[in-house]
Write an enzyme that holds these catalytic residues in place. Structure first.
Site, PDB file in Angstrom:
ATOM      1  N   LYS A  25      -6.210  -2.433 -11.292  1.00  0.00           N
ATOM      2  CA  LYS A  25      -6.942  -2.437 -10.111  1.00  0.00           C
ATOM      3  C   LYS A  25      -6.691  -0.624  -9.261  1.00  0.00           C
ATOM      4  CE  LYS A  25      -7.256  -3.398  -5.017  1.00  0.00           C
ATOM      5  NZ  LYS A  25      -6.709  -3.961  -3.833  1.00  0.00           N
ATOM      6  N   PHE A  59      -5.617  -8.377  -2.365  1.00  0.00           N
ATOM      7  CA  PHE A  59      -5.507  -9.013  -0.849  1.00  0.00           C
ATOM      8  C   PHE A  59      -7.134  -8.785  -0.528  1.00  0.00           C
ATOM      9  CE2 PHE A  59      -5.685  -4.797   1.341  1.00  0.00           C
ATOM     10  CZ  PHE A  59      -5.650  -3.975   0.331  1.00  0.00           C
ATOM     11  N   GLY A  60      -7.407  -9.197   0.709  1.00  0.00           N
ATOM     12  CA  GLY A  60      -8.542  -8.861   1.387  1.00  0.00           C
ATOM     13  C   GLY A  60      -9.777  -9.432   0.644  1.00  0.00           C
ATOM     14  N   TYR A  61     -10.811  -8.575   0.286  1.00  0.00           N
ATOM     15  CA  TYR A  61     -11.935  -8.977  -0.145  1.00  0.00           C
ATOM     16  C   TYR A  61     -11.746  -9.040  -1.753  1.00  0.00           C
ATOM     17  CZ  TYR A  61     -13.948  -8.138   4.274  1.00  0.00           C
ATOM     18  OH  TYR A  61     -14.091  -8.265   5.691  1.00  0.00           O
ATOM     19  N   ASP A  62     -10.587  -9.000  -2.423  1.00  0.00           N
ATOM     20  CA  ASP A  62     -10.427  -8.866  -3.778  1.00  0.00           C
ATOM     21  C   ASP A  62     -10.865  -9.866  -4.497  1.00  0.00           C
ATOM     22  OD1 ASP A  62      -9.389  -5.951  -3.825  1.00  0.00           O
ATOM     23  OD2 ASP A  62      -7.093  -6.689  -4.031  1.00  0.00           O
ATOM     24  N   LYS A  79       0.747  -1.258   0.029  1.00  0.00           N
ATOM     25  CA  LYS A  79      -0.047  -0.176   0.046  1.00  0.00           C
ATOM     26  C   LYS A  79       0.843   1.138   0.008  1.00  0.00           C
ATOM     27  CE  LYS A  79      -3.825  -1.532   2.868  1.00  0.00           C
ATOM     28  NZ  LYS A  79      -4.408  -1.509   4.144  1.00  0.00           N
ATOM     29  N   ASP A 102      -8.308   5.026   5.582  1.00  0.00           N
ATOM     30  CA  ASP A 102      -9.038   3.933   6.363  1.00  0.00           C
ATOM     31  C   ASP A 102     -10.112   3.625   5.180  1.00  0.00           C
ATOM     32  OD1 ASP A 102      -9.250   2.164   8.406  1.00  0.00           O
ATOM     33  OD2 ASP A 102     -11.223   2.979   8.966  1.00  0.00           O
TER      34      ASP A 102
HETATM   35  P1  IMP Z   1      -7.639  -0.551   5.515  1.00  0.00           P
HETATM   36  O1  IMP Z   1      -8.173   0.474   6.162  1.00  0.00           O
HETATM   37  O2  IMP Z   1      -6.975  -0.182   4.279  1.00  0.00           O
HETATM   38  O3  IMP Z   1      -6.458  -1.506   6.468  1.00  0.00           O
HETATM   39  O4  IMP Z   1      -8.536  -1.614   5.196  1.00  0.00           O
HETATM   40  C1  IMP Z   1      -9.283  -2.455   6.021  1.00  0.00           C
HETATM   41  C2  IMP Z   1      -9.702  -3.784   5.525  1.00  0.00           C
HETATM   42  O5  IMP Z   1     -10.559  -3.494   4.304  1.00  0.00           O
HETATM   43  C3  IMP Z   1      -8.850  -4.488   5.229  1.00  0.00           C
HETATM   44  O6  IMP Z   1      -8.287  -5.469   6.329  1.00  0.00           O
HETATM   45  C4  IMP Z   1      -9.146  -5.189   4.164  1.00  0.00           C
HETATM   46  O7  IMP Z   1      -9.956  -6.403   4.552  1.00  0.00           O
HETATM   47  C5  IMP Z   1     -10.252  -4.644   3.200  1.00  0.00           C
HETATM   48  N1  IMP Z   1      -9.646  -3.746   2.071  1.00  0.00           N
HETATM   49  C6  IMP Z   1      -9.042  -2.688   2.377  1.00  0.00           C
HETATM   50  N2  IMP Z   1      -8.645  -2.184   0.852  1.00  0.00           N
HETATM   51  C7  IMP Z   1      -8.642  -3.134   0.198  1.00  0.00           C
HETATM   52  C8  IMP Z   1      -8.814  -3.716  -1.147  1.00  0.00           C
HETATM   53  O8  IMP Z   1      -8.339  -2.820  -2.036  1.00  0.00           O
HETATM   54  N3  IMP Z   1      -9.188  -4.679  -1.732  1.00  0.00           N
HETATM   55  C9  IMP Z   1      -9.756  -5.914  -0.873  1.00  0.00           C
HETATM   56  N4  IMP Z   1      -9.828  -5.477   0.513  1.00  0.00           N
HETATM   57  C10 IMP Z   1      -9.476  -4.384   0.964  1.00  0.00           C
END
Ligand code: IMP
Length: 190
Positions: free
Chosen positions: A170, A146-149, A12, A65
């Site tokens: 992306k 990552f995450g919900y991608d 990030k 966030d």
């Molecule tokens: P953060 O505030 O960027 O840490 O995001 C909080 C949560 O949202 C992360 O732990 C992920 O589960 C999800 N998230 C944030 N950005 C993305 C993304 O670009 N793709 C998928 N999931 C995301």
């Protein structure tokens, strides 16, 4: 202008530094710990992270966030997206919980929303937002991101998920890309 960046995630951080080109972006000093994200909104949490950095370093700081807001779930998981399946949950557990919550649901609309903030030691701030609309797929697709991608398909992209796109694709579409491009614009006039 020079900023300390709240994100300790190197992927990030690199993405954000590339968007904020023209500004000097420093990584978070290792002695500054993670902030408890106790805010009720994305903006509260972004500000908490930026404030902690400004207090620790005396330098302007940039923080963000992000939340995934699912229409059929009344906007959940939203501000608790990182811990949807519990504190310390893995990405996989969060995705499993989301797919289970939407089992049999026809309305699969969702949006990612990022709030980005630049905070200056004297209290001035620039706050921006980036949103990408899309749908939650019924199963995981793709191995990138990552995450919900793997279960988020942005609107107008033929059903492809973020996890099936290159990082450049992306970033062009994403909530974070949009929020930070708006921040870069906002900072030009500060
Ligand atoms: P953060 O505030 O960027 O840490 O995001 C909080 C949560 O949202 C992360 O732990 C992920 O589960 C999800 N998230 C944030 N950005 C993305 C993304 O670009 N793709 C998928 N999931 C995301």
């Amino acid at each position: 202008m020079r900023f300390v960046l709240a994100s300790a995630n190197p992927d990030k951080a690199a993405e954000i530094a590339a968007i904020l080109h023209g500004f000097e972006v420093l990584p978070r000093p290792p002695e500054v710990p993670d902030v408890d994200e106790t805010g009720e909104t994305l903006e509260d949490n972004a500000r908490l992270k930026a404030r902690a950095l400004v207090d620790a370093t005396g330098q302007p700081a940039v923080a963000d966030d992000t939340g995934l807001e699912v229409t059929a779930l009344g906007g959940a998981p939203g501000v608790v997206s990182a811990r949807y399946a519990g504190v310390g949950a893995t990405y996989a557990a969060n995705v499993d919980k989301l797919l289970a919550a939407l089992e049999g649901e026809e309305d699969r609309r969702a949006r990612f929303r990022t709030v980005a903030i630049a905070l200056f030691p004297e209290g001035r701030e620039v706050v921006t937002e980036g949103v990408v609309e899309g749908e939650i797929t019924t199963e995981r697709m793709g191995s990138g991101g990552f995450g919900y991608d793997p279960v988020f398909a942005p609107s107008g992209c033929g059903g492809r998920t973020f996890a099936q796109m290159t990082p450049a694709e992306k970033n062009t579409l994403s909530h974070r890309g949009r929020a930070f491009r708006a921040l870069a614009e906002g900072l030009l006039c500060v």
